[in-house]
Design an enzyme around this catalytic site. Structure first.
Site, PDB file in Angstrom:
ATOM      1  N   TYR A 156       0.853  -1.190   0.000  1.00 48.52           N
ATOM      2  CA  TYR A 156       0.000   0.000   0.000  1.00 48.52           C
ATOM      3  C   TYR A 156       0.888   1.239   0.000  1.00 48.52           C
ATOM      4  O   TYR A 156       1.871   1.292   0.746  1.00 48.52           O
ATOM      5  CB  TYR A 156      -0.885   0.019   1.253  1.00 48.52           C
ATOM      6  CG  TYR A 156      -1.650   1.324   1.420  1.00 48.52           C
ATOM      7  CD1 TYR A 156      -2.953   1.458   0.931  1.00 48.52           C
ATOM      8  CD2 TYR A 156      -1.048   2.422   2.028  1.00 48.52           C
ATOM      9  CE1 TYR A 156      -3.620   2.647   1.050  1.00 48.52           C
ATOM     10  CE2 TYR A 156      -1.726   3.631   2.151  1.00 48.52           C
ATOM     11  CZ  TYR A 156      -3.020   3.733   1.659  1.00 48.52           C
ATOM     12  OH  TYR A 156      -3.688   4.926   1.767  1.00 48.52           O
ATOM     13  N   GLU A 200      -3.203   7.494  -4.106  1.00 49.02           N
ATOM     14  CA  GLU A 200      -3.100   6.208  -3.401  1.00 49.02           C
ATOM     15  C   GLU A 200      -2.948   5.065  -4.400  1.00 49.02           C
ATOM     16  O   GLU A 200      -3.653   5.023  -5.406  1.00 49.02           O
ATOM     17  CB  GLU A 200      -4.367   5.998  -2.559  1.00 49.02           C
ATOM     18  CG  GLU A 200      -4.367   4.712  -1.750  1.00 49.02           C
ATOM     19  CD  GLU A 200      -5.722   4.472  -1.078  1.00 49.02           C
ATOM     20  OE1 GLU A 200      -5.874   4.859   0.085  1.00 49.02           O
ATOM     21  OE2 GLU A 200      -6.607   3.891  -1.720  1.00 49.02           O
TER      22      GLU A 200
END
Ligand code: GDP
Ligand code: MN
Length: 411
Positions: A132, A220
């Site tokens: 992530y 993101e």
């Protein structure tokens, strides 16, 4: 400057919650939210590796794209919400027949209330590990916040709750930027597979540039993958651009057409109300932007989820109150309503009369919890007293009222 830690450096609210649930008011403007494929195209202009693919709204074209990029392919729903994989909106296809099947199933699919109108077809990647990575703004620290985790592919909120140490955070002063050395130290702190280090450093620095130069509020990548052959690669893209900066980027006009429409916001704005739609179940009415913001925050703090931000300003009369209640009542997610009024120029008894009259006009599905304070609060409470029931409750403080409303919303 360089700060690896798992807490948020003394800020009262975790940036994980507030900017996410409440991007607009804190940002001082709205965001332009990109679909995954738009985010990937945005990333690609900054040199971030993404898979070869194309977007379409029809099945035949999906197969043509798949034939061109080569099987296996992934067929992916393009909607303004996450968790598409779990909802059946991301499917692997090994040949044209499977691609046709998945494309026709996913087009028209309802994912959390978003109907899929566009799909993105890309060449499928082999995954060794899922990570992530994101950049956002920590407003209280006035710094950019980078988050990197070896536990990707799942929702970062889940990782933050269950295993906060698995997220390596870095606060970056915009003046300093993100140097190669600092970025490398951050990547090492996140304990990715060593084979991913160089690729991750390269992508994260490009992602930082995209975030800053692109005037983004959020960039993101989840998952950022390591392939079995050692390539690091963006498999998903979530990008929110700062709408205040759109005039500096004429090409951002291309995103207008795909911006999500919020029917609640359109109805509220037509009534002249300062309303921002959120995803939760506690409807919020407050007078004053500051109080409305605090109300949203306090609902989050006590474990609830606000359905909206609504500032009725100084006009807590029956018309404004009825309009506000109507908009909130039409939101099917709302299970309880929190009216938070601090009387100033608008006096307590005016507010109370407005609420009583408005309740007579709107047929409400959810119970109301009121906190009334400030000028002439006692007079206002006296007016409300005879109307109290399990549909209309009053609490002495903002915190008590928030707790009550959240409990009712969960009941
Ligand atoms: P989200 O569920 O909306 O976040 O959609 P993602 O784009 O993140 O996809 C969800 C999951 O599908 C990823 O975490 C991967 O596990 C899987 N996935 C997506 N693309 C590929 C791919 O190219 N190859 C493989 N093997 N899995 C993929
Ligand atoms: Mn994802």
């Amino acid at each position: 400057m360089l700060n690896f830690s798992s807490d948020f450096g003394g800020s009262g609210f975790t940036p994980l919650v507030s900017p996410e649930t409440f991007p607009d008011q804190r940002g001082g403007g709205h965001t332009v939210d990109l679909l995954e494929y738009q985010g990937k195209q945005f990333f690609a202009t900054y040199g971030i590796p993404v898979s070869d693919g194309a977007a379409t709204d029809n099945v035949d074209e999906a197969v043509a794209i798949a034939d061109r990029v080569g099987y296996p392919v992934v067929v992916k729903a393009q909607v303004h919400t996450g968790g598409r994989g779990k909802a059946g909106g991301v499917k692997l296809a090994n040949d044209a027949d499977e691609c046709r099947l998945h494309a026709s199933n996913i087009l028209g699919l309802d994912i959390k209330g978003h109907i899929v109108q566009t799909i993105w077809i890309e060449h499928a990647s082999d995954i060794a590990e899922e990570y992530y990575a994101s950049f956002t703004l920590d407003r209280s620290a006035k710094k950019y916040l980078g988050m990197l985790s070896a536990q990707g592919g799942v929702e970062i909120e889940t990782v933050a709750e269950e295993n906060p140490d698995a997220i390596a955070k870095i606060w970056i002063d915009p003046v300093d930027g993100l140097s190669e050395a600092v970025c490398r130290a951050w990547v090492l702190a996140a304990q990715l597979n060593p084979a991913a280090t160089d690729g991750a450093v390269d992508i994260l620095r490009k992602l930082y540039t995209a975030y800053v130069e692109g005037d983004a509020d959020l960039c993101e990548i989840n998952p950022l993958i390591l392939t079995p052959t050692g390539q690091v690669h963006a498999l998903d893209a979530k990008v929110s651009l700062d709408a205040n900066a759109v005039y500096e980027h004429p090409d951002y006009g291309q995103y207008d057409e795909t911006q999500p429409r919020d029917d609640r916001e359109e109805a509220a704005h037509a009534k002249g109300l300062q309303y921002v739609g959120l995803e939760g179940s506690v409807g919020v009415i407050a007078n004053g932007a500051g109080l409305a913001m605090s109300t949203v925050d306090v609902i989050n703090q006590v474990g609830g989820k606000p359905a909206n931000f609504l500032d009725i300003g100084g006009g807590a009369n029956a018309d404004v109150m009825a309009g506000a209640l109507e908009v909130i009542n039409n939101d099917p997610n709302v299970k309880a309503i929190f009216i938070n009024i601090f009387g100033g120029i608008t006096r307590g008894e005016e507010v109370a009369n407005g609420i009583v009259e408005a309740m007579g006009r709107v047929d409400l599905d959810s119970p109301i919890v009121i906190r009334l304070d400030g000028t002439n609060a006692d007079e206002g409470r006296a007016i409300l007293a005879p109307h109290l029931s399990d549909k209309l409750m009053m609490e002495p403080t903002m915190l008590d009222a928030a707790r009550k409303a959240v409990a009712l919303a969960k009941a």
